[in-house]
Each structure stands twice: as C-alpha cells, then as structure tokens.
Design an enzyme around this catalytic site. Sequence first.
Site, short mmCIF file in Angstrom:
data_model
loop_
_atom_site.label_atom_id
_atom_site.label_comp_id
_atom_site.label_asym_id
_atom_site.label_seq_id
_atom_site.Cartn_x
_atom_site.Cartn_y
_atom_site.Cartn_z
N LYS A 15 -2.18 34.63 -4.76
CA LYS A 15 -2.75 35.42 -5.85
C LYS A 15 -4.21 35.76 -5.57
O LYS A 15 -4.68 36.85 -5.90
CB LYS A 15 -2.64 34.67 -7.18
CG LYS A 15 -1.29 34.76 -7.84
CD LYS A 15 -1.37 34.14 -9.23
CE LYS A 15 -0.03 34.16 -9.93
NZ LYS A 15 -0.10 33.53 -11.26
N ARG B 232 9.32 27.08 -1.02
CA ARG B 232 8.88 28.37 -1.52
C ARG B 232 9.34 29.48 -0.57
O ARG B 232 9.74 29.24 0.57
CB ARG B 232 7.35 28.41 -1.65
CG ARG B 232 6.63 28.25 -0.33
CD ARG B 232 5.12 28.32 -0.52
NE ARG B 232 4.70 29.63 -0.97
CZ ARG B 232 3.49 29.91 -1.40
NH1 ARG B 232 2.57 28.96 -1.49
NH2 ARG B 232 3.17 31.13 -1.76
N GLU C 239 1.08 30.83 -14.30
CA GLU C 239 -0.29 30.90 -14.80
C GLU C 239 -0.65 32.38 -14.93
O GLU C 239 -0.49 33.14 -13.97
CB GLU C 239 -1.25 30.21 -13.84
CG GLU C 239 -2.68 30.17 -14.35
CD GLU C 239 -3.63 29.45 -13.41
OE1 GLU C 239 -4.84 29.44 -13.69
OE2 GLU C 239 -3.16 28.92 -12.38
#
Length: 555
Positions: A272, A262, A36
């Site tokens: 983020k 992850r 994104e």
Amino acid sequence: MNKPETTAPAHFLRQIVRADLDSGKHSKIVTRFPPEPNGYLHIGHAKSICLNFGLAQEFGGDCHLRFDDTNPAKEEQEYIDAIKQDVEWLGFQWAGNVRYASDYFDQLHAWAIELIKAGKAYVCDLTPEQAREYRGNLTEPGRNSPFRDRGVDENLDLFARMTAGEFADGAKVLRAKIDMAAPNMNLRDPILYRIRHAHHHQTGDKWCVYPSYDFTHGQSDALEGVTHSICTLEFEDHRPLYEWCLSNLPVPATPRQYEFARLNLNYTVTSKRKLKQLVDEGHVDGWDDPRMSTLSAFRRRGYTPGSLREFCERIGVTRSDAVVDMGVLEFCIREDLDASAPRAMCVLRPLKVTITNYPEGQTEQLHLPRHPKDDMGVRELPFSRELYIDQDDFMVDPPKGYKRLLPGGEVRLRGSYVIRADEAVTDEQGNIVELLCSYDPETLGKNPEGRKVKGVIHWVPAAQSVECEVRLYDRLFRAPNPDKNEEGNTFLENINPDSLLVLKGCRAEPSLASAEAEERFQFEREGYFCVDRKDSKPGQPVFNRTVTLRDSWGQ
C-alpha cells in the site's frame, strides 16, 4: 447439520472448517475480512476476500466486513467507500452492518484498564528509539523497561491522563507485561495503546489514545463471535500475542487464528505504501489507473469479477510462499471474456478506403453476429462506398507470409465483400492516405467456386463510424520482481515506459456509439476492451484495452 457439498479443491482451510463442523466444535462458522482503510484494495486482498467470504458462503456461515480503523492519521472515508464497493463488485455481501474496530473502543479501553489492575500492563515513557534498544534482537534477549515496575495505581493514573489528552503524541505508551526475554519478539512487552491527537472518521475527537492492531484484532474477533480468523503468514508470529490477549481477558468467545500464504504476483507491487507513492508522485493517474494492481483499477480496465474469483480459486490456498505468473491471471481474464464479451470492430489506426465500383449514395445493412458461439443476437453494420481499415492491413512491400492487403491483392472484409487494392494515394511526404479499391459483388459472405481468399481484415464504415479514443495498457513494470532484480533498480526505476499508449481518432463500428460504462467487447483481431467508466461520455467513448487476444508479453 447438513454440510454443503462442493467440488472445489479441498485446501487445508476447507478441511479445517469441514472438520470443525463435522465434530460439532462449531455449528456455524463466522469469518471476517478486516482491511485497514488507509488505501485501496489490491489483488492480494482479492485472494483474502474470496477465501473469507467464500468459506462462509460455501459452508452456510457468515463473513463480516470490519474496518481496522485504529490509525486515524492514515485513514480516509474515500478508502472505506472504495473498499465496500470492491467487495460488492467481486460478488460478495457481508453479514449484518459494516463493522469497525472503533465500534469496540470503549470495551477495549475498559479491558486495558483490567490488564493494568491485574498487573499485566504498564505505562512506559521510553522513546521509540530507546524502546527499540531495550527490545533486543533475534539473538539477544530484551531488557526490562525502567518503568515496568510502576505500581498499579500509578499506571491507572497515567493511563487516565493519557486518555484525557495531557501528554503529547509519543510521550507515553501502554505496554503489556509479558516477557522481555521471549524468543518471539512480539511477546516482548508489546504496545497496547499509543497517544494520537487525531480526528477519527468514526469517533470524531472522542479519543486521543488508540489501541494497536495486535490488541484490537483478537478482541474484535471475540466480540463478533468469529470462529476462524484467517490471515496471511506475516501474522503467524503474532498469533501467540493474539492468544495471550484472549486468555487474559474476559472475552465472550475464543476465536482461532489460521494463516495462509499471501498472493505474490510478478510484474506488480502490492505494498500500500508503494501504491500510494505511485499515486502521490503522479506516476499513475490515481488509485484506479488501469495499470495499477488495485481492484478499482482492474474494474476500470475491464477485468470481470468472475475471472478474479476463478483466478483466486485456481492458484489455491497453501502455507508456502510462491510467485504467481501474471499470465495465469491474464488467462483467466481471456477465458471469461471469450465466453461473455460480444464482438465488435474498431480500427485503431484508420486508413480510408474508397470502393470505386460501388454505387455512390448506396448503403446496405449487413447483419453480423454479436458472438460466434452464444446467441447474443446480431448487430447492424452499414456498408457503403467509403470505409476505414487499419493502416497495418496494407503494405506496398509486405514480408513473406503476409495475408492482408497489398497492391493488386485481395482480402475479405469481415462479414462482407472481397475487395482488391487497385491504387494507393499518397500525400506530399509520400505517406499513404487513401486506398482506391474495387469489390466483387458476388462475394458477400462467401467465396465463389474456384476462388480462394485467405486474408480477412476488420473495417468500419466511414460515414457512420464512431470516433473514439483507445488506450492500450500494458504491464506497469518491466521487471518480474520490480523490487529486486539483477540491475539493482528500485521499483520506480522499473516502471515500464510503454505501459500506456493513447490512440486518438480511432473509428469504431456504429453499434458502439451507445456502449455504456464498463461494457466489455472483443475488438476483432485487436483484443478485449472495456468502456472507461471515468472518462467516457455519451457518443464519445473511451476504450481501455483489458487484455490482448493472446499472451504476447516479451515476444
């Protein structure tokens, strides 16, 4: 088809891909990396990039770069440009053109209408607060929205009016009609479309309704012919919705989603939102501040693409969450730079030395290897009467075991002569400002028979050295887990106040005057350094410390 051979560890995703090719399920694999564009990529993304692009590369397939641009309010062209640069810097190239989820907005909108016509989607007027209440929780089933049984024609009309911009943001949403009692919360009539009156960086003002990530993801994969849709474990619970959308729409392909754990790295944050907070509140100097965990920051600090790829390979791919120690990453950096970085000398805290018995006006050119093992050529280093050594390399009253310069003591200057400290010159405050030394002209590059000099220190010529700025970076956070620790501090309270030390007036050897942005060096006895790509100017280099010569954290 012939499968490429690899000596890399056969983690479970490699095994799946190899089995799918061997069985003929797929003749060619297609993966994708779908960030994104609402921030810069971080070290966690590096693992995903290496995995998706690496598998495609390893098995002769394609990997797409597709931006998940469904939330224009948080997306910027700056982030798109940075992400593309990071992927290329890591050493990968996407197949075909850069793709955007917004490329498929027309098709996604048409499919939303198909779901409405099939009675599988409806327009809902609940507020976000009401929707949360109706959704239930992990122990209680949800309740049907009072708008769930609207007729097809009414839903089509309302969705058309949403698309036309008649309603305010948040006034209505389009939801899938699945099961409000489903154990998986993601299947409790999830949102497919939201109203957002926002300008989009790709489509302009064409749309004021935007699809959710869950509605976009699988269909975009299908439209691109993705075979293996690889994402992190946080999306495991979303997979049933991914499959529901694919099975209820006339998609051209049926990709399969796979999840892996992850990357969690201690002494860092990879959210983020938190990274943006660090930038917006001025705790760091931008997304590429060398203390950040972004790939742009790593690049500016001097990390190499190869070391990051090696790190991602070394930590492996599993389905079990774990925290990787920062020392593993730093080891990979050191290993890469030890083999690839030319050597140079830089005095961080200069102390002038005058060699009283060296002829005035004389200069001789010494030739030192640029690397001790690989043949990288030589560098010239002028030697004359005046030079600089580091302040720490002379002590009047040294501790036991000190092997550097002391009153009446001798050391060898790297690649040069043996010198003896004869006198220390002090200022009015008693600070040592100069050393008067003598040299032995018979010791250039050698120890005469019967003479042993244990200490070797680095130096630079006074007249020809280059004045520079050196930035000593350390870990941005002082706690292994900045978010959760025994003291109960927030991640901002765990910022390391000593994460940056700026040294001005440093002196580098003349060969570094022409060093170019991003060139990396080992400053002998000091660590690995990189020419700052942002603040360096011709003849005025700024060097960022990439990593120390050895792990000294906490020692």
